[in-house]
Design a protein around this motif. Structure first.
Motif, PDB file in Angstrom:
ATOM      1  N   ARG A 318      30.178 -87.624 -97.803  1.00 35.69           N
ATOM      2  CA  ARG A 318      31.669 -86.755 -98.146  1.00 35.69           C
ATOM      3  C   ARG A 318      31.662 -87.242 -99.538  1.00 35.69           C
ATOM      4  NH1 ARG A 318      35.837 -85.312 -97.182  1.00 35.69           N
ATOM      5  NH2 ARG A 318      37.668 -85.570 -97.613  1.00 35.69           N
ATOM      6  N   VAL A 319      31.535 -87.853 -99.883  1.00 31.38           N
ATOM      7  CA  VAL A 319      31.183 -87.460-101.729  1.00 31.38           C
ATOM      8  C   VAL A 319      30.791 -86.335-102.426  1.00 31.38           C
ATOM      9  CG1 VAL A 319      31.075 -88.499-103.783  1.00 31.38           C
ATOM     10  CG2 VAL A 319      31.621 -89.998-102.121  1.00 31.38           C
ATOM     11  N   LYS A 320      29.637 -86.170-101.536  1.00 36.38           N
ATOM     12  CA  LYS A 320      28.548 -85.356-102.172  1.00 36.38           C
ATOM     13  C   LYS A 320      28.731 -83.902-101.879  1.00 36.38           C
ATOM     14  CE  LYS A 320      24.491 -87.646-101.061  1.00 36.38           C
ATOM     15  NZ  LYS A 320      23.100 -88.321-100.330  1.00 36.38           N
ATOM     16  N   SER A 321      29.677 -83.947-100.637  1.00 39.99           N
ATOM     17  CA  SER A 321      29.713 -82.782-100.409  1.00 39.99           C
ATOM     18  C   SER A 321      30.615 -81.562-101.428  1.00 39.99           C
ATOM     19  CB  SER A 321      31.100 -82.850 -98.604  1.00 39.99           C
ATOM     20  OG  SER A 321      31.999 -83.189 -99.205  1.00 39.99           O
ATOM     21  N   ALA A 322      31.584 -82.395-102.017  1.00 39.03           N
ATOM     22  CA  ALA A 322      31.579 -81.844-103.375  1.00 39.03           C
ATOM     23  C   ALA A 322      31.364 -81.436-104.548  1.00 39.03           C
ATOM     24  CB  ALA A 322      33.266 -83.129-103.874  1.00 39.03           C
ATOM     25  N   LEU A 323      30.462 -81.776-104.364  1.00 36.89           N
ATOM     26  CA  LEU A 323      29.172 -81.301-105.585  1.00 36.89           C
ATOM     27  C   LEU A 323      28.153 -79.844-105.783  1.00 36.89           C
ATOM     28  CD1 LEU A 323      27.792 -85.025-107.020  1.00 36.89           C
ATOM     29  CD2 LEU A 323      29.893 -83.936-107.662  1.00 36.89           C
ATOM     30  N   THR A 378      39.425 -78.452-101.487  1.00 34.39           N
ATOM     31  CA  THR A 378      39.800 -77.383-100.837  1.00 34.39           C
ATOM     32  C   THR A 378      39.378 -75.802-101.439  1.00 34.39           C
ATOM     33  OG1 THR A 378      41.386 -79.377-100.206  1.00 34.39           O
ATOM     34  CG2 THR A 378      42.443 -77.210-100.821  1.00 34.39           C
ATOM     35  N   ALA A 379      39.627 -75.857-102.932  1.00 38.89           N
ATOM     36  CA  ALA A 379      39.294 -75.102-103.898  1.00 38.89           C
ATOM     37  C   ALA A 379      38.340 -74.284-103.722  1.00 38.89           C
ATOM     38  CB  ALA A 379      39.179 -75.849-106.144  1.00 38.89           C
ATOM     39  N   ARG A 380      36.696 -74.810-103.671  1.00 37.26           N
ATOM     40  CA  ARG A 380      35.984 -73.819-103.441  1.00 37.26           C
ATOM     41  C   ARG A 380      36.742 -73.128-101.671  1.00 37.26           C
ATOM     42  NH1 ARG A 380      33.300 -77.848-101.200  1.00 37.26           N
ATOM     43  NH2 ARG A 380      31.356 -78.280-103.295  1.00 37.26           N
ATOM     44  N   ASP A 381      37.226 -73.768-100.621  1.00 33.69           N
ATOM     45  CA  ASP A 381      37.834 -73.261 -99.874  1.00 33.69           C
ATOM     46  C   ASP A 381      38.281 -72.016-100.269  1.00 33.69           C
ATOM     47  OD1 ASP A 381      36.437 -74.444 -98.480  1.00 33.69           O
ATOM     48  OD2 ASP A 381      38.011 -75.314 -96.620  1.00 33.69           O
ATOM     49  N   ASN A 382      39.052 -71.958-101.134  1.00 33.94           N
ATOM     50  CA  ASN A 382      40.293 -71.422-101.742  1.00 33.94           C
ATOM     51  C   ASN A 382      39.041 -69.951-102.010  1.00 33.94           C
ATOM     52  OD1 ASN A 382      42.518 -71.880-100.499  1.00 33.94           O
ATOM     53  ND2 ASN A 382      43.381 -73.232-101.896  1.00 33.94           N
ATOM     54  N   GLY A 383      38.395 -70.059-102.704  1.00 33.72           N
ATOM     55  CA  GLY A 383      37.197 -68.741-103.663  1.00 33.72           C
ATOM     56  C   GLY A 383      36.990 -69.682-104.494  1.00 33.72           C
ATOM     57  N   ALA A 384      36.992 -70.948-105.494  1.00 33.64           N
ATOM     58  CA  ALA A 384      36.971 -71.088-106.586  1.00 33.64           C
ATOM     59  C   ALA A 384      35.879 -70.700-106.818  1.00 33.64           C
ATOM     60  CB  ALA A 384      37.100 -72.920-106.738  1.00 33.64           C
ATOM     61  N   ASN A 385      35.235 -70.341-108.041  1.00 30.66           N
ATOM     62  CA  ASN A 385      33.641 -69.688-108.659  1.00 30.66           C
ATOM     63  C   ASN A 385      32.861 -71.855-109.024  1.00 30.66           C
ATOM     64  OD1 ASN A 385      34.863 -70.506-111.303  1.00 30.66           O
ATOM     65  ND2 ASN A 385      34.718 -68.350-111.185  1.00 30.66           N
ATOM     66  N   ASP A 386      32.240 -71.744-109.304  1.00 36.19           N
ATOM     67  CA  ASP A 386      31.124 -72.766-109.998  1.00 36.19           C
ATOM     68  C   ASP A 386      32.141 -73.041-111.486  1.00 36.19           C
ATOM     69  OD1 ASP A 386      29.633 -73.239-108.052  1.00 36.19           O
ATOM     70  OD2 ASP A 386      28.125 -71.398-108.471  1.00 36.19           O
ATOM     71  N   ASP A 387      32.203 -72.375-112.042  1.00 36.19           N
ATOM     72  CA  ASP A 387      32.981 -72.192-113.435  1.00 36.19           C
ATOM     73  C   ASP A 387      33.960 -73.105-113.619  1.00 36.19           C
ATOM     74  OD1 ASP A 387      30.516 -71.179-115.025  1.00 36.19           O
ATOM     75  OD2 ASP A 387      31.664 -69.587-115.481  1.00 36.19           O
ATOM     76  N   GLN A 388      35.045 -72.842-112.408  1.00 35.16           N
ATOM     77  CA  GLN A 388      35.496 -73.414-112.387  1.00 35.16           C
ATOM     78  C   GLN A 388      35.511 -74.994-111.554  1.00 35.16           C
ATOM     79  OE1 GLN A 388      37.842 -70.237-110.009  1.00 35.16           O
ATOM     80  NE2 GLN A 388      38.933 -69.335-111.238  1.00 35.16           N
ATOM     81  N   LEU A 389      34.619 -75.102-110.541  1.00 38.69           N
ATOM     82  CA  LEU A 389      34.162 -76.152-110.038  1.00 38.69           C
ATOM     83  C   LEU A 389      33.770 -77.316-111.191  1.00 38.69           C
ATOM     84  CD1 LEU A 389      32.992 -75.021-106.154  1.00 38.69           C
ATOM     85  CD2 LEU A 389      35.354 -75.699-107.124  1.00 38.69           C
ATOM     86  N   ALA A 390      33.348 -76.773-112.226  1.00 36.91           N
ATOM     87  CA  ALA A 390      32.237 -77.482-112.580  1.00 36.91           C
ATOM     88  C   ALA A 390      33.266 -78.304-113.267  1.00 36.91           C
ATOM     89  CB  ALA A 390      31.902 -76.573-113.854  1.00 36.91           C
ATOM     90  N   PRO A 391      34.508 -78.315-114.357  1.00 31.26           N
ATOM     91  CA  PRO A 391      35.254 -79.629-114.775  1.00 31.26           C
ATOM     92  C   PRO A 391      35.474 -80.457-114.048  1.00 31.26           C
ATOM     93  CG  PRO A 391      36.240 -77.880-115.887  1.00 31.26           C
ATOM     94  CD  PRO A 391      34.781 -77.993-114.674  1.00 31.26           C
ATOM     95  N   ARG A 397      31.468 -86.607-111.458  1.00 27.90           N
ATOM     96  CA  ARG A 397      29.863 -87.213-111.622  1.00 27.90           C
ATOM     97  C   ARG A 397      29.767 -88.219-112.829  1.00 27.90           C
ATOM     98  NH1 ARG A 397      25.361 -86.858-109.092  1.00 27.90           N
ATOM     99  NH2 ARG A 397      24.588 -84.291-108.400  1.00 27.90           N
ATOM    100  N   GLU A 398      30.560 -87.973-113.535  1.00 26.58           N
ATOM    101  CA  GLU A 398      30.943 -89.214-114.453  1.00 26.58           C
ATOM    102  C   GLU A 398      31.865 -90.715-114.039  1.00 26.58           C
ATOM    103  OE1 GLU A 398      33.684 -88.196-117.433  1.00 26.58           O
ATOM    104  OE2 GLU A 398      34.330 -89.458-118.130  1.00 26.58           O
ATOM    105  N   LEU A 399      32.733 -90.580-113.359  1.00 29.75           N
ATOM    106  CA  LEU A 399      33.274 -92.008-112.484  1.00 29.75           C
ATOM    107  C   LEU A 399      32.045 -92.352-111.362  1.00 29.75           C
ATOM    108  CD1 LEU A 399      36.584 -90.455-112.392  1.00 29.75           C
ATOM    109  CD2 LEU A 399      35.962 -91.919-114.157  1.00 29.75           C
ATOM    110  N   THR A 400      31.787 -91.300-110.693  1.00 29.12           N
ATOM    111  CA  THR A 400      30.485 -92.117-109.604  1.00 29.12           C
ATOM    112  C   THR A 400      29.159 -92.521-110.403  1.00 29.12           C
ATOM    113  OG1 THR A 400      29.472 -89.847-109.341  1.00 29.12           O
ATOM    114  CG2 THR A 400      31.050 -90.271-107.981  1.00 29.12           C
ATOM    115  N   GLY A 401      29.082 -92.064-111.779  1.00 32.74           N
ATOM    116  CA  GLY A 401      28.264 -92.816-112.558  1.00 32.74           C
ATOM    117  C   GLY A 401      28.077 -93.965-112.660  1.00 32.74           C
ATOM    118  N   VAL A 402      29.385 -94.776-113.392  1.00 36.57           N
ATOM    119  CA  VAL A 402      29.930 -95.813-113.072  1.00 36.57           C
ATOM    120  C   VAL A 402      30.079 -96.859-112.094  1.00 36.57           C
ATOM    121  CG1 VAL A 402      31.785 -97.127-114.040  1.00 36.57           C
ATOM    122  CG2 VAL A 402      31.814 -95.283-115.015  1.00 36.57           C
ATOM    123  N   PHE A 403      29.834 -96.244-110.547  1.00 33.65           N
ATOM    124  CA  PHE A 403      29.134 -96.924-109.728  1.00 33.65           C
ATOM    125  C   PHE A 403      28.059 -96.994-109.253  1.00 33.65           C
ATOM    126  CE2 PHE A 403      33.622 -96.105-107.382  1.00 33.65           C
ATOM    127  CZ  PHE A 403      34.209 -97.243-107.968  1.00 33.65           C
TER     128      PHE A 403
END
Length: 465
Positions: A318-323, A378-391, A397-403
């Motif tokens: 599930r977490v990976k799905s967002a990446l 949800t953003a991806r489903d709504n048409g977000a592009n990679d630049d918009q998803l990246a932040p 990534r940053e937070l899962t990296g802490v884990f």
RNA sequence: GGCGUCGUGGCCAAGUGGUAAGGCAAGGGUCUGCAAAACCCUCACCACGGGUUCAAAUCCCGUCGACGCCUCCA
């Protein structure tokens, strides 16, 4: 402000370090005489996350994890194998270090070993004898005198009287008090030994950690950790030794992880209900082990079975799905929606920190991550592009990296990949002709190869599953 | 026997005074040729019995139960 549950006070306390922005962390490692199991993995991961989180919060962490390489069990096993005990333990030290690397556990700042700390151990014992906290016995043993330590039992909440009443305390004839424990054990014939003022022998179990602490971190440390099965007698005795020797408070915070449970029982070498780290990693990833640990409080028992492992694995998916990347035909998000996603990333970060600040409440921190996962998808489903998803994805990534999660997608060989692409091309052709039977057949073939197919308006995507 | 931790939906698990987060599973829906993925919706009165309180899963007492330690143990 970080708050920690301190075993010593049985309360959550504000975390205040001895020196600003620096943490001295000592964690009890393993006795190296055979394969480490997933219970050890749990403990290592718990303290790896503690360390990573403290660093994330801006602390410089000096992290010491020792290896017990001189011990009865090592000697017994070495005898059974006809191997030199120190060679045997060295072999398992290297093996354990590999386990930790495989689990993505950061290497400790230093890994002291008992066999390399002998002079200091002997000096430590001499100091305790000088102060009458210890005494040599006629047979060459040296014992710690528990009655000389007025607050003995403060960590485990026991009183000497209570323990004497217990049925299982054995009175050694060499001991002045049944609870006195060995600092130095006289060598039996043929056993590995070191010279000492009390004759040939080797250290008792507890003194090594006191000595290595002193050598690596000094008289006082911030956090001492380990499994909660070490609270008594090991950590209790460490406190007694070190505080009697230095006259100062030893560790400010004692933190202990719960036991990993297999079939309702603690997994342990003595019980024999063991799954080694090597075996675990044959079928599951390091991330699964870490997720399993993160799903519960580090202080609680960890229920380890197929069901919980499957749940951990699915949660990771599930977490990976967002990446995953934006869909190929992404039309872009309206400014308002993009701002909303950025806001979610920020609030997730805040929630994550608030949760982890509260005694490393990882289940609550995970809940915050899932909110971000949902927002990204949800953003991806709504048409977000990679630049918009990246932040937002970078924040995740940053937070899962802490884990310490790596969230790698599975990969196949390039030959396999070529085969997959050919099958997909064939399937797309069949779909174009609305030959659904052939198309589904090819999808089944791909599934058998471990490939998941996803059709969308803009074409077919696939990934290894 | 002593010390300690704990008992929340099918499973895992947050929450320690104001009418129960999240994940997995399950059911329904959107999307799809069908799927898959994603998204939406549904799904608990918190071991039991007393008590305190305007109000308790959350505090107090008791009962039952689980696990850990008291011997080597992450």
């Amino acid at each position: 402000m970080i708050r920690l549950y301190n075993t010593l006070t049985r309360k959550k306390e504000d975390f205040v370090t001895l020196e600003p922005n620096r943490v001295k962390l000592y964690v009890c490692g393993v006795t190296v005489y055979n394969d480490a199991h997933v219970g050890h993995a749990m403990s290592a991961i718990v303290f790896d996350i503690v360390r990573r989180y403290l660093e994330y919060r801006g602390y410089e962490v000096k992290h010491v994890m020792n290896y017990t390489d001189v011990d009865d069990k090592i000697i017994n096993r070495a005898n059974a194998l006809g191997e030199d005990p120190l060679k045997l333990s060295q072999r398992y030290i290297e093996d354990y270090a590999k386990n930790l690397a495989d689990l993505n556990v950061l290497p400790a700042t230093s890994n002291p070993q008992v066999s390399k700390t002998m002079p200091l151990i002997i000096k430590f014992i001499e100091g305790l004898i000088e102060k009458e906290h210890a005494y040599p016995a006629p047979n060459g043993d040296v014992y710690f005198r528990v009655v000389s330590d007025e607050d003995y039992g403060k960590l485990s909440g026991r009183k000497l009287e209570d323990m004497q009443a217990g049925a299982r305390v054995e009175v050694g004839e060499m001991k002045q008090h049944p609870m006195d424990f060995a600092l130095w054990k006289a060598a039996k014939p043929g056993e590995i030994s070191w010279d000492s003022p009390w004759g040939k022998g080797r250290p008792g179990w507890h003194i090594e950690c006191s000595a290595m602490n002193l050598a690596e971190l000094g008289e006082q440390i911030d956090i001492h950790g380990g499994g909660n099965d070490l609270i008594f007698p090991h950590h209790e005795n460490e406190i007694a030794q070190t505080e009697s020797y230095t006259g100062k408070q030893f560790a400010r915070y004692w933190i202990h992880n719960g036991m990993l449970q297999l079939g309702g029982e603690k997994m342990s070498k003595s019980l024999g209900n063991i799954i080694s780290i090597h075996d675990f990693l044959k079928t599951r990833s390091a991330d699964v082990m870490r997720m399993l640990v993160l799903m519960g409080s580090y202080r609680a028992p960890l229920i380890f079975n197929d069901e919980t492992q499957d749940a951990a694995e699915k949660s990771l998916d599930r977490v990976k799905s967002a990446l995953r990347p934006a869909s190929p035909s992404a039309s872009g998000l309206a400014a308002g929606a993009a701002a909303e996603l950025a806001a979610q990333a920020e609030s997730t970060k805040q929630a994550f920190i608030a949760a982890m600040d509260d005694d490393f409440n990882s289940p609550l921190a995970l809940a915050a991550l899932y909110e971000l996962v949902k927002a990204i998808n949800t953003a991806r489903d709504n048409g977000a592009n990679d630049d918009q998803l990246a932040p937002a994805q970078n924040a995740l990534r940053e937070l899962t990296g802490v884990f310490g999660l790596q969230l790698k997608e599975k990969t196949g060989s390039s030959e396999a990949e070529a085969q997959v692409k050919a099958l997909i091309a064939e399937r797309n052709e069949a779909r174009k002709q609305k030959n659904w039977a052939r198309s589904d057949e090819l999808r089944d073939q791909l599934k058998a190869l471990g490939v998941a197919i996803e059709d969308s308006k803009d074409g077919t995507t696939w990934r290894w599953s």
